[in-house]
Design a protein around this motif. Structure first.
Motif, PDB file in Angstrom:
ATOM      1  N   PHE A  66       6.673  28.996  13.313  1.00  0.00           N
ATOM      2  CA  PHE A  66       5.923  28.389  14.415  1.00  0.00           C
ATOM      3  C   PHE A  66       4.717  29.252  14.804  1.00  0.00           C
ATOM      4  O   PHE A  66       3.659  28.723  15.134  1.00  0.00           O
ATOM      5  CB  PHE A  66       6.853  28.186  15.607  1.00  0.00           C
ATOM      6  N   ASN A 239       5.333  18.593  11.585  1.00  0.00           N
ATOM      7  CA  ASN A 239       6.523  19.163  12.251  1.00  0.00           C
ATOM      8  C   ASN A 239       7.607  19.587  11.263  1.00  0.00           C
ATOM      9  O   ASN A 239       8.760  19.154  11.353  1.00  0.00           O
ATOM     10  CB  ASN A 239       7.077  18.173  13.281  1.00  0.00           C
ATOM     11  N   PRO A 241       9.309  23.166   9.808  1.00  0.00           N
ATOM     12  CA  PRO A 241       9.276  24.627  10.035  1.00  0.00           C
ATOM     13  C   PRO A 241       9.262  25.433   8.739  1.00  0.00           C
ATOM     14  O   PRO A 241      10.197  26.181   8.437  1.00  0.00           O
ATOM     15  CB  PRO A 241      10.550  24.877  10.843  1.00  0.00           C
ATOM     16  N   TYR A 252       4.267  23.448  11.652  1.00  0.00           N
ATOM     17  CA  TYR A 252       4.881  23.305  12.974  1.00  0.00           C
ATOM     18  C   TYR A 252       4.256  24.372  13.872  1.00  0.00           C
ATOM     19  O   TYR A 252       3.967  25.481  13.404  1.00  0.00           O
ATOM     20  CB  TYR A 252       6.394  23.542  12.879  1.00  0.00           C
ATOM     21  N   THR A 253       4.031  24.037  15.118  1.00  0.00           N
ATOM     22  CA  THR A 253       3.460  25.029  16.041  1.00  0.00           C
ATOM     23  C   THR A 253       4.464  25.347  17.153  1.00  0.00           C
ATOM     24  O   THR A 253       5.448  24.625  17.347  1.00  0.00           O
ATOM     25  CB  THR A 253       2.158  24.512  16.679  1.00  0.00           C
ATOM     26  N   LEU A 254       4.189  26.416  17.881  1.00  0.00           N
ATOM     27  CA  LEU A 254       5.072  26.811  18.983  1.00  0.00           C
ATOM     28  C   LEU A 254       5.160  25.705  20.033  1.00  0.00           C
ATOM     29  O   LEU A 254       6.251  25.352  20.503  1.00  0.00           O
ATOM     30  CB  LEU A 254       4.542  28.102  19.614  1.00  0.00           C
ATOM     31  N   VAL A 257       7.212  22.512  18.654  1.00  0.00           N
ATOM     32  CA  VAL A 257       8.673  22.603  18.558  1.00  0.00           C
ATOM     33  C   VAL A 257       9.304  22.576  19.945  1.00  0.00           C
ATOM     34  O   VAL A 257      10.388  21.995  20.139  1.00  0.00           O
ATOM     35  CB  VAL A 257       9.085  23.867  17.770  1.00  0.00           C
TER      36      VAL A 257
END
Length: 306
Positions: A66, A239, A241, A252-254, A257
């Motif tokens: 992420f 999306n 990971p 996927y990013t912080l 998620v």
């Protein structure tokens, strides 16, 4: 007279309390995130930051995919938005003398008013299919020898997320850069032109040169905005990971998620892990914004001295 002094003292204390409330809120937010994520911090320690495992059923968690997705998508956005935004700012502040530039400025700034979910819908139905069908084949044909442009094509990808973010941060870079360029004293430009400098040399020496630190600060502020964006990038980035060098693959990013999994978190450790991801994102964005603020202060101080 004493009544006047008491009123002044009361007003001063009230203003101090209002001014101190904002950093106090930030401090309370950090303490809250720390307390709520303490279960995860105790269990996984620093290994949480460097682990790429993500299996909520087996309770194996790592933030690295992420963090990578957040940084990678933001860098793609900067690669696209910086030349466009800076070029637009230079045109508006240094080149154009017509009234059209005011309308163009308003149109660029209106991009910031569009809700992110609208960007996301446009990204799903228009941008992602176009990128998968036209942009990715073209990039692979030209730059396919690089690992960033290899692999199967996918509309929901890191590239789509980066393009959406680029469009969203474009008004920030353009508006701030234009203001910074306009803050540079005109006597610098006039001096350069009096010495026989061309238009480009004047822009380089007496425009971009003094404004360099401020422009970098504007770019870093835009980077902070890109890192924290949630809805639009969640809708187009795929999306998944995984850590892949190819920008054609999903990421996927912080923020994504947290938005996707927070409502479905069933265990205490799962909830604590997601809150720790929020803490990591907050620390990253605060660091980026602090750096930008330092650079802007530096430029402002130089301008005042001149």
């Amino acid at each position: 007279m004493q009544k006047q002094d008491r009123a002044d003292a009361f007003f001063k204390r009230m203003m101090f309390m209002l001014g101190a409330s904002i950093p106090l809120l930030l401090l309370m937010l950090i303490l809250l995130l720390l307390s709520k994520s303490w279960l995860s911090i105790e269990k996984f320690g620093l290994g949480f930051i460097f682990s790429s495992s993500w299996d909520p059923i087996a309770e194996q968690y790592g933030a690295l995919p992420f963090i990578y997705g957040t940084i990678m998508s933001s860098l793609i956005a900067l690669v696209i938005a910086v030349p466009l935004g800076l070029g637009c700012a230079v045109y508006l502040s240094e080149i154009s003398k017509s009234a059209v530039k005011e309308y163009l400025s308003v149109l660029v700034e209106m991009l910031a008013a569009i809700p992110s979910v609208v960007y996301g819908l446009w990204g799903i139905f228009v941008l992602a299919p176009w990128i998968a069908g036209s942009v990715q084949p073209g990039l692979q044909a030209v730059f396919g020898f690089l690992p960033f442009f290899q692999g199967p094509f996918s509309g929901l990808s890191m590239l789509s997320g980066g393009v959406i973010l680029a469009i969203m941060i474009l008004p920030i870079i353009t508006a701030l850069s234009r203001e910074i360029l306009q803050a540079v004293p005109n006597n610098l430009r006039e001096s350069a032109m009096a010495l026989g400098a061309t238009k480009w040399e004047t822009l380089k020496i007496a425009g971009l040169g003094p404004a360099r630190s401020g422009i970098i600060g504007a770019i870093i502020l835009a980077l902070g905005r890109a890192m924290g964006e949630t809805m639009a990038v969640t809708m187009v980035i795929g999306n998944r990971p995984d850590i892949s060098f190819s920008v054609f693959q999903p990421g996927y990013t912080l923020a994504s998620v947290i938005a996707n999994e927070f409502a479905e978190a069933v265990s205490d450790i799962n909830l604590s892990v997601l809150i720790e991801l929020g803490l990591v994102l907050l620390v990253l964005t605060l660091a980026v914004n602090a750096l930008a603020r330092i650079l802007i202060w530096k430029t402002t101080a130089k301008t005042l001295m001149q």
